[in-house]
Design a protein around this motif. Structure first.
Motif: not given
Length: 263
Positions: A23-39
C-alpha cells in the motif's frame, strides 16, 4: 506537494503481513509516520529498515514488544532527534523527529505515540504526566521551527470525533481533562488540527480507530485518535486529506494529508 501519512501499525510485523508495504508503494508518500512498531532494533534489521524504498528512523521502547515509533522518508533528513528529553517516556519509545532544514526554512516531521490510559488508573496518571511534559516541549519547539506532529494522540477532542460520545465521557480518551488539554494545545500553544481545518463538519467519516470488541469496525463505531498537528504556517498549506479504509492493516486507519510545498 509534500505527502505525509500517519498510521498506528499495532505491530510492524503484523501490519506487514496484511500488506502495508504494498500500500505504501502504491500511494507513494514522501514520509510515513508510524506508531506502535512493537519491535526492537534486532527485529527491524534486515527486514524493516526500509519500506517501499523509504528509509526508516526509529525510537524503540526499552520494553520488548511495546510502543515504538518511526518515520519513513524518501528524503534524507538534516538531523534526527530521538526522544523529547523525558526520562520516563523516552524509555517507552514515543517520539522521533526528522529535521529537514534549508537556509530558508527550519522544518520537522514528528512521529509521536501518546500513552493510552484505558488499562487502568496507573496508566491514566502516566498519560496525564506525558501531557504535562509534552505540551511545553512543543510550545518551545514552535518558537524555533515549523513542524507537523503526526501520531496516535489517544484523545478524541470533540463530540464529532467518536460515535458514542455521551456514554464515553468518563472513559480514557474522552475525559474532560484530556479534551481540555487538547483545547489548550490548539488555542494557547496554537497548533492546528489539520484534519479539522480541512473537514470541520465531518462526523462518522473522520474515525481512525475501532475497538476489536463486538462489530465496532463493521458498524463504524469509531474514534478519531490519529492527528496531524501543525504549526499555523504549515497548516495553511494543507490541501487534501484521506483516511484510508479500503484495506485494514491494523485497528487504526492511515490518515494522509498533502501540503503545498516540497522538501
Amino acid at each position: 506537494m509534500f505527502k505525509l501519512t500517519s498510521l498506528n501499525l499495532n505491530g510492524i510485523r503484523s501490519a506487514a503481513s496484511k500488506g502495508v508495504e504494498a500500500w505504501i508503494a502504491k500511494t507513494t508518500p514522501d514520509c510515513i509516520c508510524v506508531q506502535e512498531v512493537k519491535a526492537q532494533a534486532p527485529d527491524v534489521e534486515g527486514r524493516f529498515e526500509e519500506l517501499a524504498g523509504l528509509k526508516g528512523h526509529f525510537h524503540f521502547a526499552q520494553k520488548k514488544g511495546y510502543s515504538g515509533v518511526a518515520v519513513y522518508t524518501r528524503h534524507a533528513p538534516s538531523d534526527v532527534i530521538v526522544g523529547f528529553g523525558s526520562p520516563e517516556f523516552d524509555a517507552e519509545g514515543r517520539y522521533v523527529e526528522l529535521r529537514f532544514d534549508t537556509p530558508s526554512r527550519k522544518f520537522s516531521v514528528i512521529s509521536c505515540y501518546f500513552p493510552s490510559g484505558s488499562s487502568g488508573e496507573e496508566r491514566q496518571q502516566a498519560k496525564f504526566r506525558f501531557l504535562d511534559e509534552v505540551d511545553p516541549y512543543l510550545a518551545s519547539l514552535k518558537t524555533e521551527r515549523e513542524f507537523i506532529l503526526c501520531g496516535d494522540v489517544n484523545i478524541a477532542h470533540g463530540n464529532a470525533d467518536l460515535k458514542n460520545w455521551r456514554s464515553n465521557q468518563k472513559n480514557s480518551g474522552f475525559l474532560p481533562e484530556e479534551r481540555a488539554w487538547m483545547t489548550k494545545l490548539l488555542s494557547e500553544t496554537a497548533l492546528v488540527d489539520v484534519y479539522r481545518k480541512l473537514k470541520p463538519e465531518s462526523t462518522e467519516e473522520c474515525y481512525t480507530w475501532w475497538s476489536n470488541r463486538g462489530q465496532a469496525y463493521a458498524k463504524n463505531v469509531g474514534w478519531r485518535l490519529d492527528y496531524h498537528l501543525a504549526t499555523p504556517a504549515i497548516a495553511a498549506l494543507a490541501r487534501n486529506e484521506e483516511i484510508y479504509k479500503t484495506e485494514k492493516f491494523s485497528d487504526h486507519a492511515p490518515i494522509t494529508v498533502e501540503y503545498e510545498f516540497g522538501l
